[in-house]
Structure formats: structure tokens, C-alpha cells
Design a protein around this motif. Structure first.
Motif, short mmCIF file in Angstrom:
data_model
loop_
_atom_site.label_atom_id
_atom_site.label_comp_id
_atom_site.label_asym_id
_atom_site.label_seq_id
_atom_site.Cartn_x
_atom_site.Cartn_y
_atom_site.Cartn_z
N ASP A 280 0.83 -1.21 0.00
CA ASP A 280 0.00 0.00 0.00
C ASP A 280 0.86 1.25 0.00
O ASP A 280 0.57 2.22 -0.69
CB ASP A 280 -0.93 0.00 1.22
N TRP B 277 -13.56 -1.41 -6.65
CA TRP B 277 -12.41 -0.75 -6.03
C TRP B 277 -11.93 0.41 -6.89
O TRP B 277 -11.77 0.27 -8.11
CB TRP B 277 -11.24 -1.74 -5.89
N GLU C 180 -12.36 1.65 0.75
CA GLU C 180 -11.52 0.61 0.18
C GLU C 180 -12.23 -0.08 -0.97
O GLU C 180 -11.69 -0.25 -2.06
CB GLU C 180 -11.12 -0.42 1.24
N TYR D 138 -9.42 5.25 2.62
CA TYR D 138 -8.46 4.25 2.16
C TYR D 138 -7.51 4.87 1.14
O TYR D 138 -7.93 5.33 0.07
CB TYR D 138 -9.21 3.05 1.57
#
Length: 429
Positions: A58, A349, A395, A409
Motif C-alpha cells: 500500500d 475498487w 476501500e 483508504y
């Protein structure tokens, strides 16, 4: 396509705010996590209560947005190196997991605890094993190299690569790259039930076996970056090896992952999970790694799917087209218990939205522009800065059920912003 400057500025602002909300400074703790005792700021995947740890992928995927400080990126690299396994394979006492020599963690707790496997915050001998893999995820080994390459490009100095506590940083990068199981003839990342590794962390709740598409694309990309690093390190022989690896992967991708039964999509794997892979297909298009004929067919398939509403919703991207779900109960052939329509088993997403727009911006600008507009509208509608009852960027989220997971996110905005900003700067939008 036309990128509205005001929309891009909005995206810049919400991305910067999301990164700020993801910082955990020295001495702080979040969501019941251990205190950050590493001495410097760590950046976790998002704000509020989700993911209280440092995740290699990430961070690496989000740093190109430009909102991490130089100190934060250097600290992330140092922590990834510090938590790398040593020169001996470890077989954990639970008997279900193996940590290969020089393996990279999936995530690190704020007290420095080494967590090599998804699905847990345990840094002990009880981590790992199915359903989250016998070996640590493959992708993080490549993102380690990406962080180092980023620092070199930003600073113009490779001196840090020569430094280390008994093992130089450059040696750590080489050894991490080599720690993943691959088919040496094709260069493709490969896994078996006995030595199963999650390929890419955004598929870590899915059971996939065989030759794996997405981590192979990561290996291809980072082989090119490592070749550049070898050039500045005056290691021509090693650089040639990395160039050859990238060429081998590029040559074999169509042969391994093009399947007539997938209707133009690349498949996620060659055995369990042999299904159309939307994320893998658009990332391959974004990287421009496919032969012209395969790329043209994949773009046509993608545009048709967008028109039918089978792969996107509110600018978000599904892993599998809805008309290729394995059954009414599950999108993927096998998961670790995730219901259909949730998380990686059929939710949408924004992390992949930038790749999608980048893949279509030149060939299908109207379609790419429509996805961009939908993405910005979704963020504006539920911008977490409006108040605590709002959470965008989420997310992931579903269509029609109200399901959504993990507010604020980072990758949902940082990954698309970096791509869209660069496109606008290059006059492509």
C-alpha cells in the motif's frame, strides 16, 4: 480524454488529506495497535480504524502521489529492510507456513513486529498457513525494489544502496527479488498447493494456484527498475540479467495467460482461479506489455464490458466481470469464505481506476473520461471531510446492497491521482 482541472485539484486535495489521515507518528497508536516505537512516522493503508500496521504494498503503490515526505519514504525502506528475513529459511512452529530466506513481510506492526502473512497481526510462530498461503505474498518482494528506485530517482543519489548493517541495501533488493518461486523458463511467478503464495495482496482472500498473472506483471515492471538501478551501480552484468527477465516475461505473457474461453480477458492463473482477470488485464494494458493484437482485443473486450455494466460501478473496478462469476454464490472459484459481492470476491475498487483510465485514455477517450467523471462524483458525494458519517475514499463497495468497507483508504485515491496528474502534465488529458 479531457481531465477537468477543477476535478483533478479536488482529487489532489482529498488524496493529500487521506495520506495525512493515514500517518502514525512516533509514539502514537491507532485502533488498538501497539505504539509506533520505530522512531519515525509510518504511513498505514488508511485512516480511522482499519489496518493498524505498515503495509509494504500500500505504501509503495501510494508514494507516487507525492504526499509522503522524503523521510517517510526512506524510513519505509529501512523498516522493510529491517524486517526482511535473514539468510535461512524459517519453518514456523505451527507447521503450516514457510518463510523463505530473504522474504519480505506482508506488513509490520508499529512496534516492529514482523508479519509475513495476510489475515493476522501476529508476529509469532502462529502466523501463516492456509487460507492465506504457505509462503508470504510475492508482490511485496517487488514493491521493496520499487521503494528503493523511487528514492534514487527523487534524490539522484545511489549512496544509500551501498549502505547496510552487514548486508547492503542493494544486496537485500537482489535477494528479495530472487526469493519468489517462478518458472525460470518463462519468468512467470508460479505457485503450487504445497508452496502456495498469495501473488498480489489485493487478491489475498482468493485461493489461486498455477502461473499467476498479476505478480508476474509486478515482476516485469520491477525487473526494469532494477536494471536501471544496476546501471547507476555500475553492475552491468546484473543489469543485463534483469533486462532478460523482463523480456522473458513479456514474451511469455500471451502464451500463458491468453485463453479463448476468457473472451478477450487475460486469465488470473492457469489452474485454480483460471478466470478472467479484470485488474490484471487493465494493468497489463497500462504497462503496455502486450503485443498489439492482444492489446487491441483486450481493450475492445474492456470497453464492451464497461458498456454492459459488468466491470465498473461509480468508477470502481471489479476483479472479475459479473458475467464470468464462477457461480451464483461466488465470483472466484475458491475464496477463504468471502461472500459474493464483497471485498475481493466481487466488490468494486477505486485502487484500479487509474490503470483503467490510463489503459483507455488514448484509444477510447470518451469511455475513459466517463469513468473519471464517475470516480470524482463518487468521491464528492461521500467525501470523508464532510463529516464523520462520510467515508470516501472507501476501500471497496458493492452495487445495490449498501456494502462498503474501510473508509479513508489511501490507495483508492493515491494510485489514480498519480496517474491522472502525470497524464495531465503530459498533455494527455
Amino acid at each position: 480524454m479531457k481531465i477537468d482541472p477543477a476535478a483533478l485539484e479536488f482529487l489532489r486535495g482529498i488524496t493529500e488529506a487521506t495520506v495525512e489521515g493515514s500517518r502514525v507518528r512516533a509514539g502514537e497508536r491507532v485502533a488498538g495497535s501497539p505504539m509506533n516505537t520505530t522512531g519515525k512516522t509510518l504511513v498505514r493503508p488508511g485512516g480511522r480504524q482499519a489496518y493498524p500496521a505498515y503495509w509494504v504494498r500500500d505504501f509503495a503503490m501510494s508514494m507516487d502521489a507525492g504526499f509522503m515526505t522524503a523521510e517517510e519514504v526512506q524510513h519505509a525502506l529501512a523498516m522493510t529492510a529491517r524486517t526482511q528475513n535473514g539468510d535461512q529459511e524459517r519453518r514456523l512452529r505451527n507447521g503450516a507456513a514457510i518463510v523463505p530466506a530473504w522474504a519480505i513481510v506482508d506488513h509490520m506492526n508499529f512496534d516492529g513486529g514482523k508479519v509475513y502473512f495476510p489475515g493476522t497481526y501476529s508476529a509469532g510462530e502462529d502466523q501463516g498457513g492456509e487460507p492465506f498461503g504457505v509462503l508470504p505474498p510475492a508482490g511485496d518482494h517487488y514493491y521493496f525494489g520499487e521503494i528503493a528506485h523511487y528514492i534514487w530517482k527523487k534524490t539522484g543519489s545511489a549512496d544509500f544502496l551501498k549502505q547496510g548493517d552487514g548486508v547492503s541495501m542493494i544486496d537485500r533488493l537482489h535477494r528479495a527479488f530472487a526469493a519468489v518461486d517462478v518458472d525460470e523458463k518463462t519468468g512467470i511467478v508460479s505457485t503450487t498447493p504445497a508452496r502456495r503464495a498469495v501473488g498480489f495482496g489485493f487478491y489475498d482472500s482468493v485461493y489461486i494456484v498455477g502461473d499467476l498473472l498479476f505478480p508476474s506483471l509486478l515482476r516485469y515492471r520491477v525487473a526494469g527498475l532494477m536494471a536501471e538501478i544496476c546501471g547507476v551501480m555500475d553492475d552491468k552484468a546484473r543489469g543485463v540479467e534483469y533486462v532478460a527477465i523482463a523480456a522473458r516475461i513479456r514474451e511469455n505473457l500471451p502464451r500463458v495467460f491468453v485463453d479463448p474461453a476468457a473472451d478477450g480477458w487475460l486469465i488470473a492463473s492457469t489452474e485454480t482461479g483460471r478466470q478472467p482477470d479484470v485488474w490484471g488485464t487493465i494493468y497489463a494494458l497500462y504497462l503496455n506489455v502486450l503485443p498489439d493484437d492482444v492489446a487491441k482485443g483486450a481493450r475492445e473486450t474492456l470497453v464492451k464490458a464497461i458498456g454492459k455494466g459488468t466491470v465498473t460501478h461509480k468508477g470502481g473496478v471489479r476483479h472479475i466481470p459479473t458475467d464470468h462469476d464462477h457461480s451464483p454464490e461466488t465470483a472466484w472459484q475458491q475464496t477463504c469464505g468471502v461472500p459474493r459481492g464483497q471485498y475481493q470476491n466481487g466488490a468494486y475498487w477505486h485502487t484500479a481506476t487509474g490503470w483503467l483510465i490510463g489503459a483507455l485514455a488514448e484509444s477510447h477517450p470518451e469511455v475513459a473520461g466517463r469513468i473519471f467523471d464517475e470516480f470524482i462524483a463518487a468521491l464528492r458525494e461521500d467525501d470523508f471531510r464532510i463529516g464523520p458519517e462520510h467515508g470516501a475514499p472507501w476501500e471497496c463497495f458493492a452495487k445495490g446492497t449498501g456494502y462498503r468497507q474501510n473508509p479513508i483508504y489511501m490507495a483508492s485515491v493515491a494510485v489514480p491521482y498519480a496517474i491522472l496528474r502525470d497524464m495531465a502534465a503530459a498533455g494527455q488529458g
